[in-house]
Design a protein around this motif. Sequence first.
Motif, short mmCIF file in Angstrom:
data_model
loop_
_atom_site.label_atom_id
_atom_site.label_comp_id
_atom_site.label_asym_id
_atom_site.label_seq_id
_atom_site.Cartn_x
_atom_site.Cartn_y
_atom_site.Cartn_z
N ARG A 72 32.32 39.14 32.52
CA ARG A 72 32.48 39.91 33.74
C ARG A 72 32.91 41.34 33.42
N GLN A 123 33.32 45.67 42.92
CA GLN A 123 32.67 45.51 41.63
C GLN A 123 31.81 46.73 41.33
N CYS A 164 35.05 44.48 34.03
CA CYS A 164 36.37 44.71 34.61
C CYS A 164 36.83 46.13 34.31
N THR A 208 33.54 34.33 29.63
CA THR A 208 32.55 34.93 30.52
C THR A 208 32.48 36.43 30.22
N ASN A 240 38.40 37.76 32.62
CA ASN A 240 37.38 36.73 32.48
C ASN A 240 37.99 35.33 32.39
#
Length: 238
Positions: A102, A183, A104, A100, A75
């Motif tokens: 995100r 992703q 992962c 953030t 992030n």
Amino acid sequence: MHPMTRVSLALAVCAGLAACAGPAREVRVSQGPAIEGQAWRLVGTSSGDKVPGSGAGSATLEFKRDRFSLSGPCNQHTGGYQRSGTEIRFGGEGRQIASTMRACPGELMVRESSLLSAMSQPLELVFEGPYLSLVAADGASWRFDSRAEQPSAEGVDRIVQIAGQRAPCTGVAGGLCLQYRDQPGAPWQYLHGEIEGFEWQMGVEYVLRIREYGVANPPADASARRWMLLEVLDRSRP
């Protein structure tokens, strides 16, 4: 000599010495080498983690005035900091580190959480040539390099998720391709070819860090890219 005369003489001598000494000088504590104005790339940890210099899973720390920014390993993070000599405190004056959210791979999240946890306590700055280390009280350390990474034509690092099932595709003998995505939740894509050094097992989903190479003038039924396994970050059975 009369006692009062001796006292007066002593006071006069002291006053004279003070006058010779001049005004008191401000004593300043050296802050050591500057940390602002350059990008510090994470290149190693005391735990021996493999740290890529760029691309997926890399991290870069920068300082500007009283703020810092940390990009990666997953992030983006930012906040204030305070430095006193060789000690640094992130999120100074009660300011929290903003990050953030995100999603992962698990291995990268562990590395990132370990670094952020250390940054919540005072850390020691250790300088060695172009290197800067952040050292925690328990001895854990993170080493950064101020030098720009040398450009490489050897490929680009990526993090990809590999499906536990192959899917029918065209242009491949047998008609079954590995499926990948960049992703979680994104549509699966076909990989026309195999991943060098990777042994795929049916029913197991993987998160891999790979290096992608371009292939000059590939055959009509072959891929224009070649993937090589660098690290298995996670594996699971859905």
